[in-house]
Design an enzyme around this catalytic site. Sequence first.
Site, PDB file in Angstrom:
ATOM      1  N   ASP A 193       0.850  -1.171   0.000  1.00 55.57           N
ATOM      2  CA  ASP A 193       0.000   0.000   0.000  1.00 55.57           C
ATOM      3  C   ASP A 193       0.898   1.238   0.000  1.00 55.57           C
ATOM      4  OD1 ASP A 193      -2.313   1.652   0.427  1.00 55.57           O
ATOM      5  OD2 ASP A 193      -1.839   1.672   2.559  1.00 55.57           O
TER       6      ASP A 193
ATOM      7  N   ASP B  55      -0.352   5.031   0.978  1.00 54.16           N
ATOM      8  CA  ASP B  55      -0.642   5.977   2.061  1.00 54.16           C
ATOM      9  C   ASP B  55      -0.490   5.311   3.426  1.00 54.16           C
ATOM     10  OD1 ASP B  55      -1.307   7.445  -0.127  1.00 54.16           O
ATOM     11  OD2 ASP B  55      -3.302   8.018   0.558  1.00 54.16           O
TER      12      ASP B  55
END
Length: 408
Positions: A193, A195
């Site tokens: 991922d 963020d």
Amino acid sequence: MSASQTSSSDVPADVPTLLVKIFGKDRPGITAGLFDTLAAYSVDVVDIEQVVTRGRMVLCALVTEPPPGVEGDLRATVHSWAESMKMQGEIISGLGDNRPRGLGRSLVTVLGHPLTAEATAAIAARITKTGGNIDRIFRLAKYPVTAVEFAVSGVETEPLRTALVTDAARLGIDVAVVAAGLYRRAQRLVVMDVDSTLIQDEVIELFAAHAGCEDKVAEVTAAAMRGELDFEQSLHARVALLEGLDASVVDKVRSEVRLTPGARTLIRTLKRLGYQVGVVSGGFTQVTDDLKERLGLDFAHANTLEIVDGRLTGKVTGEIVDRAGKARLLRRFAAEAGVPLSQTVAIGDGANDLDMLNAAGLGVAFNAKPVVREAAHAAVNFPFLDTVLYLLGVTREEVEAADTLDIG
């Protein structure tokens, strides 16, 4: 000594053997000297184990019994040699090889900052209670966290993981349990991922700060990451708040993005080891494409902010990258990389990462929400992304070696 890697039939159980143990201050030539001494007595080596801790060596050699009538001389010579090297020696008679390791073999990685004696005792006790045996313990790293690896046999990986993860939360440490075997080093694709994982920021909040709606966007983001809102609905709601923002803000946001500590080291080391690395994000290609170029990533996919006449329209274009989409992209990247899904690693922090974490061979929750930590295969709760390397069996020395190389 650790369990031998040879089968028990190589040295019959009734064949006399000697365990020769040498311990004392480490220095060059000890290992060669011991085996030079033993060579004069025509013994065969069955197993060897050597450990050095803070400059103190323990060297064990399991050897076959020498020809009749010379064992006493062997013992005297080994003790005399050890004394000349200012070492201590011990020789124990026995039969056969080490006992075979039990079925079910796992590698347990424990991360602590610090790693206390209490936590170590609790982990060792839990392994025993599950029916496992600790065959070997090896330190992977001493900073930024202490990381040690236990090789365990006699219990299957899943029940062992369940038992240890429960204890880890109570003890304030991180524990990862994976099946032992060559596949661990063959994991050739890592997808993470973006963020709050690869970077410290939530990209949409950086855009929102320029639009003057940061508080409203942050509130919706937090609810979505806790799994309280549908991601696609929340994405559209947040992006709508950016309508009319000048497209020049994209460059400003790119410059504001802060990599998570250890991110560059993680990627550099993985690339050095031959891994392929990708990112999937519920954020925006306007940022992930830049990260892909800057960090030398192999794959990147995210949502795309629509820009018309130099301004954001408040909409996204193309297929939405949501929770299910991240898992689909992991599978797509694995197929393109030619890597079985079982040999992939996924890293994430939010509820929308759960499908991806569960689909991967090893899913790692990084500083994640409780619901994610509980569902992932392993969790890392330290603020250094490169600590994930220890879960893959990579040592700090290997990390530092890769960190000095320019890999492009």
